[in-house]
Every structure is written in structure tokens, then in C-alpha cells.
Design a protein around this motif. Structure first.
Motif, short mmCIF file in Angstrom:
data_model
loop_
_atom_site.label_atom_id
_atom_site.label_comp_id
_atom_site.label_asym_id
_atom_site.label_seq_id
_atom_site.Cartn_x
_atom_site.Cartn_y
_atom_site.Cartn_z
N GLU A 76 0.81 -1.20 -0.20
CA GLU A 76 -0.13 -0.03 -0.23
C GLU A 76 0.72 1.14 -0.12
OE1 GLU A 76 -3.21 0.40 2.57
OE2 GLU A 76 -3.54 -2.00 2.07
N HIS A 77 2.35 1.52 1.08
CA HIS A 77 3.32 2.22 1.08
C HIS A 77 3.47 2.73 -0.23
CE1 HIS A 77 5.72 4.72 2.65
NE2 HIS A 77 6.56 4.68 1.82
N ASP A 78 3.84 1.82 -1.56
CA ASP A 78 4.58 1.61 -2.42
C ASP A 78 3.20 3.35 -3.22
OD1 ASP A 78 6.14 0.54 -2.37
OD2 ASP A 78 5.09 -1.21 -3.63
N ILE A 80 2.64 5.76 -2.07
CA ILE A 80 3.09 7.06 -1.58
C ILE A 80 4.61 7.66 -2.29
CG2 ILE A 80 3.66 8.32 0.35
CD1 ILE A 80 2.03 6.58 2.13
N ASP A 81 5.61 6.81 -2.09
CA ASP A 81 7.12 6.78 -2.41
C ASP A 81 7.66 5.88 -2.91
OD1 ASP A 81 7.42 6.30 0.03
OD2 ASP A 81 8.84 7.63 0.40
N ASP A 82 6.42 4.66 -3.03
CA ASP A 82 7.32 3.39 -3.48
C ASP A 82 8.47 2.64 -3.71
OD1 ASP A 82 6.78 1.69 -6.44
OD2 ASP A 82 8.30 2.75 -7.20
N ASN A 83 8.29 2.51 -1.84
CA ASN A 83 9.39 2.32 -1.35
C ASN A 83 8.71 1.09 -0.36
OD1 ASN A 83 9.04 4.20 0.09
ND2 ASN A 83 10.91 4.63 0.39
N ALA A 84 8.01 0.72 -0.06
CA ALA A 84 7.77 0.09 1.29
C ALA A 84 8.58 -1.59 0.94
CB ALA A 84 6.21 -0.21 -0.01
N ALA A 86 11.72 -1.97 1.39
CA ALA A 86 12.36 -1.07 2.16
C ALA A 86 12.27 -0.39 3.34
CB ALA A 86 12.92 0.01 1.46
N HIS A 87 10.95 -0.64 4.11
CA HIS A 87 10.51 -0.32 4.83
C HIS A 87 9.81 -1.52 6.04
CE1 HIS A 87 9.57 4.19 4.62
NE2 HIS A 87 9.64 4.05 3.95
N VAL A 88 9.13 -2.43 4.73
CA VAL A 88 9.37 -3.81 5.47
C VAL A 88 10.57 -5.04 6.01
CG1 VAL A 88 7.55 -5.87 4.99
CG2 VAL A 88 7.38 -3.42 4.20
ZN ZN Z 1 8.37 5.57 2.07
#
Ligand code: ZN
Length: 136
Positions: A76-78, A80-84, A86-88
Motif C-alpha cells: 500500500e505504501h508504494d 506514496i513513494d514507491d519504497n514499501a 525497503a520499509h518492510v
Molecule cells: Zn516510504
């Protein structure tokens, strides 16, 4: 910087990259003359992680492959800034670790190294260190 807290910087060159930061941490430990205690290591980033493991070229490529596989999912976060991914990956692997310091030496297993996992590079990253002295 707050008294006692030390920092050094690492620059990644790839989007996903395992970087050995052991020598940088040991250099600060020597400079500060840390002898016996506990060393806390923290990366203040949402898209990087700290891993303690072997740093050998093939296993480093495997770490990078493991984290890259997270990009195959729909997150879902992708939006926003397409780097979910990396967060996960950062959330799963963690941003902090600690070490025992004995007689000025980090206590590590034979093949263990301290690895900063860049998960959304290339970027400049900070590694924070806090040493807590104990009686020897
Ligand atoms: Zn992000």
C-alpha cells in the motif's frame, strides 16, 4: 551531538546493498578507548537495517536477493513513494543491535560482521553508537 553519542556516516552505491561497517565501529571504539561494557549500535533510518552475520560475497548477494524479493509484492505504501519493500525489510531486520566489549575488543563470532543493509539507496546513512561502561 549529545555527550557520549558517537556517529559515523556510510554512503551506499546501489539500491540494495550489504555494507560491512565493522571496521568503522571498531575504529571509533579504539579512538574512544572503550574497554569493557556494552555498545549499542543504531541506524536512524526507516529504509536501512543492521544485520550481524557473515560478510562473504556470495552470501552478501543472497542478502541483497532476499530483500529485493520483497519488491515483488504489492504494498500500500508504494502509492506514496514507491519504497514499501525497503520499509518492510527494515522493519523485519531491525534498526539496532548491541555488542559486548571486552578489554577493548568487540565480542563477535568467528565469521560475524556488522552489516548495514541499504534497502533504498544510493544514500548517505548514519550509524549511531552509545557505549555503556560496565565493571570489568
Ligand atoms: Zn516510504
Amino acid at each position: 551531538m549529545k555527550n557520549g553519542l558517537k556517529e559515523f556516516r556510510v554512503s551506499s552505491s546501489k539500491q540494495i546493498q550489504a555494507i560491512d561497517v565493522t571496521d568503522g565501529i571498531e575504529a571509533i571504539a579504539r579512538k574512544e578507548k572503550w574497554r569493557d561494557g556494552v555498545l549499542f549500535v543504531f541506524v536512524p533510518h526507516c529504509t536501512a537495517a543492521l544485520v550481524v552475520n557473515e560478510f562473504e560475497p556470495r552470501i552478501c548477494r543472497d542478502y541483497e536477493k532476499y530483500f529485493a524479493q520483497l519488491k515483488k509484492e504489492k504494498w500500500e505504501h508504494d502509492s506514496i513513494d514507491d519504497n514499501a519493500a525497503a520499509h518492510v525489510g527494515s522493519a523485519a531486520a531491525g534498526s539496532e543491535t548491541f555488542f559486548f566489549v571486552k578489554e577493548g575488543t568487540l565480542v563477535l563470532g568467528t565469521w560475524q560482521r556488522i552489516i548495514l543493509m541499504e534497502l533504498d539507496g544510493p544514500r548517505d546513512r548514519r550509524v549511531l553508537l552509545e557505549f555503556v561502561k560496565t565493571s570489568a
